[in-house]
Design a protein around this motif. Structure first.
Motif, PDB file in Angstrom:
ATOM      1  N   HIS A 181      45.516  38.899  68.302  1.00  0.00           N
ATOM      2  CA  HIS A 181      44.618  38.013  67.553  1.00  0.00           C
ATOM      3  C   HIS A 181      44.717  36.577  68.070  1.00  0.00           C
ATOM      4  O   HIS A 181      45.686  36.208  68.713  1.00  0.00           O
ATOM      5  CB  HIS A 181      44.963  38.057  66.060  1.00  0.00           C
TER       6      HIS A 181
ATOM      7  N   ARG B   9      45.311  52.197  54.760  1.00  0.00           N
ATOM      8  CA  ARG B   9      44.496  51.356  53.881  1.00  0.00           C
ATOM      9  C   ARG B   9      44.544  51.812  52.425  1.00  0.00           C
ATOM     10  O   ARG B   9      43.859  51.273  51.569  1.00  0.00           O
ATOM     11  CB  ARG B   9      43.067  51.283  54.420  1.00  0.00           C
TER      12      ARG B   9
ATOM     13  N   GLY C  63      35.710  45.805  55.156  1.00  0.00           N
ATOM     14  CA  GLY C  63      35.366  45.438  56.534  1.00  0.00           C
ATOM     15  C   GLY C  63      34.779  46.614  57.297  1.00  0.00           C
ATOM     16  O   GLY C  63      33.798  46.467  58.036  1.00  0.00           O
TER      17      GLY C  63
ATOM     18  N   VAL D 161      37.395  38.613  52.249  1.00  0.00           N
ATOM     19  CA  VAL D 161      36.173  38.428  53.032  1.00  0.00           C
ATOM     20  C   VAL D 161      36.302  39.159  54.360  1.00  0.00           C
ATOM     21  O   VAL D 161      37.368  39.115  54.988  1.00  0.00           O
ATOM     22  CB  VAL D 161      35.913  36.935  53.357  1.00  0.00           C
ATOM     23  N   SER D 162      35.246  39.836  54.773  1.00  0.00           N
ATOM     24  CA  SER D 162      35.208  40.467  56.092  1.00  0.00           C
ATOM     25  C   SER D 162      33.910  40.076  56.766  1.00  0.00           C
ATOM     26  O   SER D 162      32.862  40.064  56.118  1.00  0.00           O
ATOM     27  CB  SER D 162      35.235  41.998  55.970  1.00  0.00           C
ATOM     28  N   ALA D 163      33.979  39.761  58.058  1.00  0.00           N
ATOM     29  CA  ALA D 163      32.757  39.392  58.777  1.00  0.00           C
ATOM     30  C   ALA D 163      32.636  40.210  60.055  1.00  0.00           C
ATOM     31  O   ALA D 163      33.628  40.501  60.708  1.00  0.00           O
ATOM     32  CB  ALA D 163      32.782  37.901  59.113  1.00  0.00           C
TER      33      ALA D 163
ATOM     34  N   ASP E  27      42.610  31.338  53.551  1.00  0.00           N
ATOM     35  CA  ASP E  27      43.042  31.406  54.943  1.00  0.00           C
ATOM     36  C   ASP E  27      42.392  32.611  55.609  1.00  0.00           C
ATOM     37  O   ASP E  27      42.087  33.605  54.956  1.00  0.00           O
ATOM     38  CB  ASP E  27      44.564  31.528  55.013  1.00  0.00           C
ATOM     39  N   GLY E  28      42.180  32.490  56.910  1.00  0.00           N
ATOM     40  CA  GLY E  28      41.540  33.593  57.611  1.00  0.00           C
ATOM     41  C   GLY E  28      41.670  33.479  59.110  1.00  0.00           C
ATOM     42  O   GLY E  28      42.249  32.523  59.619  1.00  0.00           O
ATOM     43  N   GLY E  29      41.131  34.447  59.817  1.00  0.00           N
ATOM     44  CA  GLY E  29      41.189  34.466  61.276  1.00  0.00           C
ATOM     45  C   GLY E  29      40.724  35.813  61.797  1.00  0.00           C
ATOM     46  O   GLY E  29      40.023  36.530  61.100  1.00  0.00           O
TER      47      GLY E  29
ATOM     48  N   HIS F 198      39.117  37.995  65.251  1.00  0.00           N
ATOM     49  CA  HIS F 198      38.520  38.033  66.592  1.00  0.00           C
ATOM     50  C   HIS F 198      37.146  37.377  66.549  1.00  0.00           C
ATOM     51  O   HIS F 198      36.607  37.123  65.484  1.00  0.00           O
ATOM     52  CB  HIS F 198      38.366  39.477  67.064  1.00  0.00           C
TER      53      HIS F 198
ATOM     54  N   ALA G 151      36.189  39.365  61.985  1.00  0.00           N
ATOM     55  CA  ALA G 151      37.244  38.511  61.443  1.00  0.00           C
ATOM     56  C   ALA G 151      37.267  38.648  59.929  1.00  0.00           C
ATOM     57  O   ALA G 151      36.394  39.296  59.342  1.00  0.00           O
ATOM     58  CB  ALA G 151      37.015  37.054  61.849  1.00  0.00           C
TER      59      ALA G 151
ATOM     60  N   ALA H  76      39.141  36.976  55.915  1.00  0.00           N
ATOM     61  CA  ALA H  76      39.792  35.878  55.217  1.00  0.00           C
ATOM     62  C   ALA H  76      40.113  36.303  53.788  1.00  0.00           C
ATOM     63  O   ALA H  76      39.619  37.327  53.309  1.00  0.00           O
ATOM     64  CB  ALA H  76      38.875  34.650  55.193  1.00  0.00           C
ATOM     65  N   THR H  77      40.956  35.522  53.140  1.00  0.00           N
ATOM     66  CA  THR H  77      41.200  35.670  51.712  1.00  0.00           C
ATOM     67  C   THR H  77      40.961  34.308  51.087  1.00  0.00           C
ATOM     68  O   THR H  77      41.448  33.308  51.598  1.00  0.00           O
ATOM     69  CB  THR H  77      42.649  36.139  51.459  1.00  0.00           C
TER      70      THR H  77
HETATM   71  O1  C5P Z   1      39.948  42.947  57.206  1.00  0.00           O
HETATM   72  P1  C5P Z   1      38.935  43.000  58.279  1.00  0.00           P
HETATM   73  O2  C5P Z   1      38.753  44.384  58.826  1.00  0.00           O
HETATM   74  O3  C5P Z   1      37.655  42.347  57.982  1.00  0.00           O
HETATM   75  O4  C5P Z   1      39.569  42.157  59.454  1.00  0.00           O
HETATM   76  C1  C5P Z   1      38.874  41.836  60.626  1.00  0.00           C
HETATM   77  C2  C5P Z   1      39.829  41.125  61.558  1.00  0.00           C
HETATM   78  O5  C5P Z   1      40.203  39.854  61.010  1.00  0.00           O
HETATM   79  C3  C5P Z   1      41.117  41.886  61.741  1.00  0.00           C
HETATM   80  O6  C5P Z   1      41.486  41.745  63.068  1.00  0.00           O
HETATM   81  C4  C5P Z   1      42.081  41.166  60.830  1.00  0.00           C
HETATM   82  O7  C5P Z   1      43.399  41.265  61.267  1.00  0.00           O
HETATM   83  C5  C5P Z   1      41.589  39.741  60.883  1.00  0.00           C
HETATM   84  N1  C5P Z   1      41.939  38.971  59.668  1.00  0.00           N
HETATM   85  C6  C5P Z   1      42.727  37.838  59.767  1.00  0.00           C
HETATM   86  N2  C5P Z   1      43.066  37.119  58.645  1.00  0.00           N
HETATM   87  C7  C5P Z   1      42.632  37.499  57.423  1.00  0.00           C
HETATM   88  C8  C5P Z   1      41.824  38.657  57.301  1.00  0.00           C
HETATM   89  C9  C5P Z   1      41.500  39.380  58.456  1.00  0.00           C
HETATM   90  O8  C5P Z   1      43.135  37.476  60.867  1.00  0.00           O
HETATM   91  N3  C5P Z   1      42.981  36.796  56.357  1.00  0.00           N
END
Ligand code: C5P
Ligand code: C5P
Ligand code: C5P
Ligand code: ZN
Length: 478
Positions: free
Chosen positions: A107, A319, A385, A416-418, A445-447, A449, A453, A455-456
């Motif tokens: 990541h 999951r 996601g 959140v999922s994008a 916070d989030g992150g 690819h 990507a 977040a929460t």
């Molecule tokens: O949870 P989801 O499938 O949407 O995650 C997509 C990508 O974003 C995954 O690689 C996950 O590790 C990353 N992610 C992250 N930080 C978060 C939530 C998801 O880096 N808070």
């Protein structure tokens, strides 16, 4: 000494040497297919090296999870498939509590450094399409075998047998490009083929070739849409009946895996003719064929035989708070754990199809630069996601802007999922930055690819989140 991924050789060797010095290791990994295969590769390699290992899985490596890990007595902690995105917090706790972090992740890293950090993005390799968490961990596992103190460690062919799990992880993270694995993922595949744990063939590129009955296989395949076939059960049955082949055995539809080579050719030709006749463009028709990744040591017709079905089975465990089950399957359990995994898979499949149906019924809200839906409690936050990605591929969805999905999480938070497309990447899309900036703006916070990507965020901040995300997207997609 030969490294499967030369660019990672140096950091992988440094991390491997440090692991060799440990009396015991705490292994922390992510709860999805890539995280589970990463953990299985790391645990197996450590066990083979005679290093005791305990494993823990986390939904997200947030500060609470890091604090809990720091509160244990372990002096060496190996993070796989996460850690880079939270490196600032990890190193802060490591210094304060006195443990050594070792990270094998793909990541987007935060702005922090640590001595043992294996990440393709630091070496010019794309962590979204060229190497998964499991692939990165595989590089580490190969280095662990290479710097073995004990020549016996080489018994497993330098851990090359673990390449099959690395490919399951990459396929589970949807890293294929135009139907096949590329770059470092392809190099790992070659090692697995040479080691006899993987086969690659050009085959029909549809999900479920091992276990889905033929009508279901064709009906649900929506990567290439064929009018009269895709999402058209009776059309599919008419098509199959018209082929004048024995496609049933004992009254039950056969699977793709049951067909002979010639039978497969006949079906593919008929599908292509049908697609041409119904005006599917030639470029799309090519996408009907892709590389399939098979695990020849698994029994034919089982979910474990096909890398993509294997990865779904793993998601179905991790999951749903049963990562222990998936890990046992990855490490060879074909008894109790495998039976339990198959039970969990039935539930997972039902939840995915109900989730997709829910999105279709409720629709999405369109903003200038994105579209979104909020599933509340209707879709489990750990699979929202996957549902967003699958719904994004469905008929009638606008793929010119990314999809953002919300679902209720615990502790008054929202997940959140994008998801985006490769066409959007070419226009500058970086969902990792979008999720990070929008979540931080609302106290979350989030992150992730560029193409996927998450977040929460605190519950109630969704509207504000969408506003910020929409603005950031507007700048990116200029
Ligand atoms: O949870 P989801 O499938 O949407 O995650 C997509 C990508 O974003 C995954 O690689 C996950 O590790 C990353 N992610 C992250 N930080 C978060 C939530 C998801 O880096 N808070
Ligand atoms: O944790 P993280 O790396 O594991 O997860 C990656 C996520 O991104 C997976 O859920 C995968 O399905 C998604 N993805 C996607 N499209 C891509 C690449 C990844 O939806 N092209
Ligand atoms: O569940 P998992 O994330 O492994 O699914 C990866 C992809 O496999 C999905 O995006 C979808 O295209 C396909 N899939 C499917 N039917 C299922 C499960 C997965 O078509 N029941
Ligand atoms: Zn991953």
């Amino acid at each position: 000494m030969d490294a499967p991924i030369p660019a990672l050789a140096r950091p992988a060797r440094a991390a491997a040497r440090r692991l060799r010095e440990a009396d015991e290791v705490l292994l922390a990994s992510h709860i999805d297919a890539d995280g589970l295969t990463s953990a299985a590769i790391a645990a197996t390699a450590l066990e083979r090296a005679g290093i005791p290992v305990a494993t823990t899985f986390e939904k997200q490596l947030d500060e609470e999870a890091i604090a809990a890990i720091a509160a244990t007595d372990y002096e060496t902690v190996l993070f796989t498939d996460f850690g880079s995105g939270q490196l600032d917090v990890v190193t802060e706790y490591a210094e304060r509590k006195g443990f050594t972090p070792i990270v094998a992740d793909h990541h987007q890293p935060t702005d922090a450094e640590t001595a043992y950090h294996v990440n393709p993005l630091l070496e010019g390799i794309d962590g979204g399409s060229e190497l998964s968490g499991a692939g990165t961990t595989y590089a580490l596992a190969r280095a662990l075998a290479d710097c073995g103190r004990d020549p016996e460690d080489h018994a497993a062919d330098g851990n090359r047998d673990l390449a099959a799990l690395a490919v399951v992880g990459a396929v589970g993270d949807m890293q294929t490009v135009d139907g096949e694995l590329v770059g470092a993922n392809a190099a790992i595949t070659d090692e697995g083929v040479a080691a006899g744990v993987l086969d690659t063939t050009k085959d029909l590129a549809m999900y479920g070739t091992q276990t889905r009955p033929l009508p279901k296989l064709l009906e649900y395949a929506n990567d290439v849409r064929i009018p009269g076939i895709t999402n058209d059960r009776s059309g599919v049955v008419r098509f199959l009946d018209g082929l004048d082949m024995e496609l049933k055995a004992d009254g039950e539809w056969r699977t793709w895996a049951d067909l002979t080579h010639d039978e497969r050719r006949t079906v593919v030709s008929a599908l292509v003719r049908r697609a041409v006749r119904n005006g599917v463009p030639a470029g799309r028709i090519d996408d009907l064929i892709g590389t399939s990744y098979t695990l020849p040591r698994e029994a034919p017709g089982t979910v474990l035989r096909d890398a993509s079905e294997f990865s779904t089975l793993l998601n179905a465990t991790a999951r749903y708070d049963r990562a222990d089950v998936g890990l046992a399957v990855c490490q060879g359990d074909r008894g109790e754990a495998f039976q339990e995994a198959k039970r969990l898979l039935r539930t997972h499949r039902r939840n995915l199809s109900e989730g997709i149906e829910w999105v279709a019924d409720h629709g999405v809200t369109r903003e200038d630069n994105c579209q979104w839906f909020h599933a509340g409690e209707e879709i489990r936050e750990t699979i929202v996601g996957i549902v967003a990605g699958m719904a994004y591929g469905a008929n009638g969805v606008d793929r010119s802007v990314p999809m953002i999905a919300f679902a209720d999480a615990d502790k008054g938070e929202t997940k959140v999922s994008a998801r985006g497309t490769s066409a959007l990447l070419r226009r500058g899309l970086d969902l990792s930055t979008v999720m990070q900036e929008a979540s931080r703006a609302v106290g979350g916070d989030g992150g992730g690819h560029t193409i996927a990507a998450g977040a929460t965020v605190p519950r109630g901040t969704e509207t504000a989140f969408v506003e910020v995300a929409d603005d950031v997207l507007g700048e990116q997609l200029d």
